[in-house]
Design an enzyme around this catalytic site. Sequence first.
Site, mmCIF file in Angstrom:
data_model
loop_
_atom_site.group_PDB
_atom_site.id
_atom_site.type_symbol
_atom_site.label_atom_id
_atom_site.label_comp_id
_atom_site.label_asym_id
_atom_site.label_seq_id
_atom_site.Cartn_x
_atom_site.Cartn_y
_atom_site.Cartn_z
ATOM 1 N N ARG A 76 1.569 -9.334 3.447
ATOM 2 C CA ARG A 76 1.302 -9.799 4.812
ATOM 3 C C ARG A 76 0.244 -10.893 4.876
ATOM 4 O O ARG A 76 0.199 -11.670 5.839
ATOM 5 C CB ARG A 76 0.987 -8.618 5.725
ATOM 6 C CG ARG A 76 2.252 -7.827 6.074
ATOM 7 C CD ARG A 76 1.931 -6.638 6.961
ATOM 8 N NE ARG A 76 1.157 -5.642 6.259
ATOM 9 C CZ ARG A 76 1.683 -4.624 5.581
ATOM 10 N NH1 ARG A 76 2.987 -4.484 5.523
ATOM 11 N NH2 ARG A 76 0.908 -3.756 4.979
ATOM 12 N N GLU A 113 -6.662 5.649 -3.235
ATOM 13 C CA GLU A 113 -7.042 7.028 -2.913
ATOM 14 C C GLU A 113 -6.481 7.966 -3.988
ATOM 15 O O GLU A 113 -7.168 8.841 -4.498
ATOM 16 C CB GLU A 113 -6.490 7.378 -1.536
ATOM 17 C CG GLU A 113 -7.124 8.599 -0.934
ATOM 18 C CD GLU A 113 -6.533 8.897 0.438
ATOM 19 O OE1 GLU A 113 -5.794 8.040 0.972
ATOM 20 O OE2 GLU A 113 -6.805 9.996 0.942
#
Length: 189
Positions: A76, A113
């Site tokens: 993006r 994560e």
Amino acid sequence: MSIETQNDLSLPISKAKDEWLKSKIRDIPDFPKPGIIFKDLTTLFADAEAFAYVLDVLSERCKALRPDMIAGIEARGFILAPTIAYKLGLGFVPIRKPGKLPYTVQKLQYELEYGTDTIEIHADAVNHSHRVVLLDDLLATGGTAGAARRLLELLGAKVVGVGFIVELGFLNGRAKLSGDSDVFSILNY
Ligand code: AMP
């Protein structure tokens, strides 16, 4: 129209503009996994007025930083960075997912994560003579932008700014971007 800073972290835009822009973003709950509210910016990009507005605000801030190059993070960031590079008459540098760039690359692995990810840049894309602004659509934990900035710095560039449309301020991603760069975003959540 009154111009006010809605918080310390974002670019100063009016409250009305802040609400208007936020209304153009679509929230997708539980995407790509349960518990994540995905900020879908395709609805903002599809709105000519809103898209032009974010490009104008970001390019003005970029211009003030006097960059030589604008770098963008796949995918993006590729919507913003080349457009702003064009507006400012500058070159664009892509930072990509592994295995996509054809020439010699500098790569960097960074922590997610759960697990790790890798990004790459062409080894000759920038050097010590370049001031670079790095752009992506959204700052979450800061892992991606932090790694991209490090990659540019490994090649010797000075990263004078790191900019986003959206910052998820509650995740404090900008802590991972501490240093000399000006970290800016238009909208904060
Ligand atoms: P991070 O490395 O955690 O800062 O994640 C940033 C990258 O993941 C950006 O390229 C974003 O496009 C994407 N991303 C992370 N969280 C979200 C979210 N809640 N909504 C939309 N995009 C996200």
